[in-house]
Design an enzyme around this catalytic site. Structure first.
Site, PDB file in Angstrom:
ATOM      1  N   HIS A  91       8.378  30.120  26.222  1.00 41.36           N
ATOM      2  CA  HIS A  91       7.026  30.425  26.142  1.00 41.36           C
ATOM      3  C   HIS A  91       6.843  30.700  28.281  1.00 41.36           C
ATOM      4  CE1 HIS A  91       2.811  31.822  25.801  1.00 41.36           C
ATOM      5  NE2 HIS A  91       2.602  31.089  26.523  1.00 41.36           N
ATOM      6  N   THR A 149      -0.356  23.300  23.381  1.00 45.72           N
ATOM      7  CA  THR A 149      -0.524  22.805  24.849  1.00 45.72           C
ATOM      8  C   THR A 149       1.002  23.123  25.279  1.00 45.72           C
ATOM      9  OG1 THR A 149      -1.352  20.610  23.626  1.00 45.72           O
ATOM     10  CG2 THR A 149      -0.817  20.809  25.630  1.00 45.72           C
TER      11      THR A 149
HETATM   12  P1  A3D Z   1      -9.457  23.294  26.039  1.00 45.25           P
HETATM   13  O1  A3D Z   1     -10.446  23.805  26.225  1.00 45.25           O
HETATM   14  O2  A3D Z   1      -9.929  22.243  27.922  1.00 45.25           O
HETATM   15  O3  A3D Z   1      -9.252  22.460  25.615  1.00 45.25           O
HETATM   16  C1  A3D Z   1      -8.217  20.889  25.373  1.00 45.25           C
HETATM   17  C2  A3D Z   1      -9.306  20.078  25.104  1.00 45.25           C
HETATM   18  O4  A3D Z   1      -8.387  19.045  25.004  1.00 45.25           O
HETATM   19  C3  A3D Z   1     -10.768  19.709  25.437  1.00 45.25           C
HETATM   20  O5  A3D Z   1     -11.239  19.629  24.568  1.00 45.25           O
HETATM   21  C4  A3D Z   1     -10.269  18.129  26.086  1.00 45.25           C
HETATM   22  O6  A3D Z   1     -10.751  16.972  26.485  1.00 45.25           O
HETATM   23  C5  A3D Z   1      -9.235  17.903  24.245  1.00 45.25           C
HETATM   24  N1  A3D Z   1      -8.265  16.666  25.097  1.00 45.25           N
HETATM   25  C6  A3D Z   1      -8.131  16.104  26.346  1.00 45.25           C
HETATM   26  N2  A3D Z   1      -6.961  14.828  25.603  1.00 45.25           N
HETATM   27  C7  A3D Z   1      -6.931  14.814  24.917  1.00 45.25           C
HETATM   28  C8  A3D Z   1      -6.537  13.348  24.124  1.00 45.25           C
HETATM   29  N3  A3D Z   1      -6.009  12.528  24.630  1.00 45.25           N
HETATM   30  N4  A3D Z   1      -6.725  13.797  22.804  1.00 45.25           N
HETATM   31  C9  A3D Z   1      -7.498  14.509  22.029  1.00 45.25           C
HETATM   32  N5  A3D Z   1      -8.453  15.797  22.910  1.00 45.25           N
HETATM   33  C10 A3D Z   1      -8.043  15.367  24.375  1.00 45.25           C
HETATM   34  O7  A3D Z   1      -7.801  24.089  26.662  1.00 45.25           O
HETATM   35  P2  A3D Z   1      -7.669  25.535  25.074  1.00 45.25           P
HETATM   36  O8  A3D Z   1      -8.226  25.009  23.952  1.00 45.25           O
HETATM   37  O9  A3D Z   1      -7.727  26.609  25.784  1.00 45.25           O
HETATM   38  O10 A3D Z   1      -6.410  25.032  25.565  1.00 45.25           O
HETATM   39  C11 A3D Z   1      -5.752  24.156  24.709  1.00 45.25           C
HETATM   40  C12 A3D Z   1      -4.527  23.579  25.943  1.00 45.25           C
HETATM   41  O11 A3D Z   1      -3.044  25.155  24.508  1.00 45.25           O
HETATM   42  C13 A3D Z   1      -3.488  24.151  27.119  1.00 45.25           C
HETATM   43  O12 A3D Z   1      -2.566  23.341  27.541  1.00 45.25           O
HETATM   44  C14 A3D Z   1      -3.255  25.482  26.997  1.00 45.25           C
HETATM   45  O13 A3D Z   1      -2.351  25.636  28.126  1.00 45.25           O
HETATM   46  C15 A3D Z   1      -2.424  25.870  26.155  1.00 45.25           C
HETATM   47  N6  A3D Z   1      -2.016  27.261  25.170  1.00 45.25           N
HETATM   48  C16 A3D Z   1      -0.752  27.581  25.016  1.00 45.25           C
HETATM   49  C17 A3D Z   1      -0.775  28.665  24.770  1.00 45.25           C
HETATM   50  C18 A3D Z   1       0.561  29.304  24.360  1.00 45.25           C
HETATM   51  O14 A3D Z   1       0.833  30.514  23.475  1.00 45.25           O
HETATM   52  C19 A3D Z   1       1.597  28.429  23.836  1.00 45.25           C
HETATM   53  C20 A3D Z   1      -1.628  30.002  24.470  1.00 45.25           C
HETATM   54  C21 A3D Z   1      -2.913  29.191  25.258  1.00 45.25           C
HETATM   55  C22 A3D Z   1      -3.202  28.164  25.566  1.00 45.25           C
END
Ligand code: A3D
Length: 310
Positions: free
Chosen positions: A177, A121
């Protein structure tokens, strides 16, 4: 007995993580997301069970919103939280994601206190810091996934530029990052040949700039949401190194306590990952220019971490 992998967050990255973990038979997979999204993760889990006959894997994949179901997990990968949208910086996510990571950390601490935890995250370096502070887990068992992806992007762009196999491109990216991360051309090789011997300074700078902005390039193309295939693979590489005691050298956000002159901060550094988690941080003898670039990214991460007030 099979290992158990808990994926906290069943969105874009979480669902790919579940697929990769199952396909690679790393263990049984529990995909946890919050209500009202409980049913989507149950559906995703069932879909992956039904993919198994053609995917040729044996793994139990379940969806839940109950932390009790992650009990005894060997690995926890956290993607819970909001991703970026076009025009947003990673730091814009701090306020919303800090609360989510605090909740997640409490759930993991209570139910999977011995897991190796990989945080994905954003803003990554601050979120992994918060997770470690809330859980109090030893530094060897908490790592941020960022350097693995940043290095993959650096290698991919070099391979694309030169028209060579990405497998033969070796290198590393240090630091936070974000746009101040530090690709290290001096230590990058293509089949053992130093990068600087085969491409111009201008090309190297162009590739480094693209790497620093790679996440934003994808966010702009998507319009909504951020990269998910490559972050998932990067996190799985870290999980596999731990589960199979591979002693892989992977750049990760690790808690530095003096390494690289950094104290009490998670920052991207090359780590040895094996059965004891982050077993070692490898220190590179940096040039003065590289030290200055690292100091800049450390200052940025320090500022974001200060805003967490933890
Ligand atoms: P997304 O598809 O929105 O999935 C996130 C999930 O988290 C959703 O299904 C939400 O319902 C769930 N969620 C929200 N709050 C909670 C909680 N309290 N408990 C459990 N689940 C919850 O996002 P994504 O999968 O595309 O990205 C997830 C995270 O990774 C984001 O913060 C991005 O910014 C991050 N990210 C990081 C990188 C790195 O290289 C570090 C790269 C890409 C994305």
């Amino acid at each position: 007995m099979r290992k158990k992998i808990a994926l906290i967050g069943g969105g874009q990255i979480g669902q790919i993580l579940a697929m990769l973990a199952a396909q690679r038979e790393l263990g049984d997979v529990v995909l946890l997301d919050i209500p009202p999204l409980e049913n989507p993760v149950k559906g995703k889990a069932l879909d992956l069970m039904e993919m198994a006959p053609h995917g040729n894997y044996d793994a139990s994949i379940t969806g839940t919103s109950d932390y009790k179901d992650i009990a005894g997990a060997d690995v926890v990968i956290v993607t819970a939280g909001k991703p970026r949208e076009a025009g947003m910086t990673r730091e814009d996510l701090l306020a919303v994601n800090i609360k989510i990571i605090t909740d997640v950390a409490n759930g993991v601490k209570a139910n999977a206190p011995n897991a190796f935890c990989i945080i994905v995250t954003n803003p990554l370096d601050a979120m992994v810091y918060v997770f470690q502070k809330v859980t109090g887990f030893p530094k060897s068992r908490v790592a941020g996934m960022a350097g693995a992806l940043d290095t993959a992007r650096w290698r991919a762009f070099i391979a694309m530029e030169l028209g060579v196999s990405v497998v033969d491109v070796a290198g590393t990216v240090l630091g936070g990052h974000g746009p101040d991360m530090v690709p290290l051309p001096r230590l990058t090789t293509v089949g053992g040949v130093p990068l600087a011997d085969i491409v111009s300074k201008e090309t190297i700078e162009k590739l480094a700039t693209r790497t620093r902005e790679a996440g934003t390039e994808i966010v702009k193309l998507f319009g909504k949401g951020s990269a998910f295939f490559s972050p998932a693979w990067s996190a799985i590489t870290m999980a596999e190194a731990y589960l199979k005691d591979k002693k892989r050298v992977i750049p990760c956000a690790a808690l530095c306590e003096g390494e690289y002159g950094v104290r009490n901060l998670f920052i991207g550094v090359p780590c040895v990952i094996g059965a004891r988690g982050v077993e070692k941080i490898l220190e590179i003898k940096l040039t003065d220019d590289e030290k200055a670039m690292l100091a800049k990214t450390v200052a940025g991460v320090t500022k974001t971490v200060a805003e967490t007030k933890m």
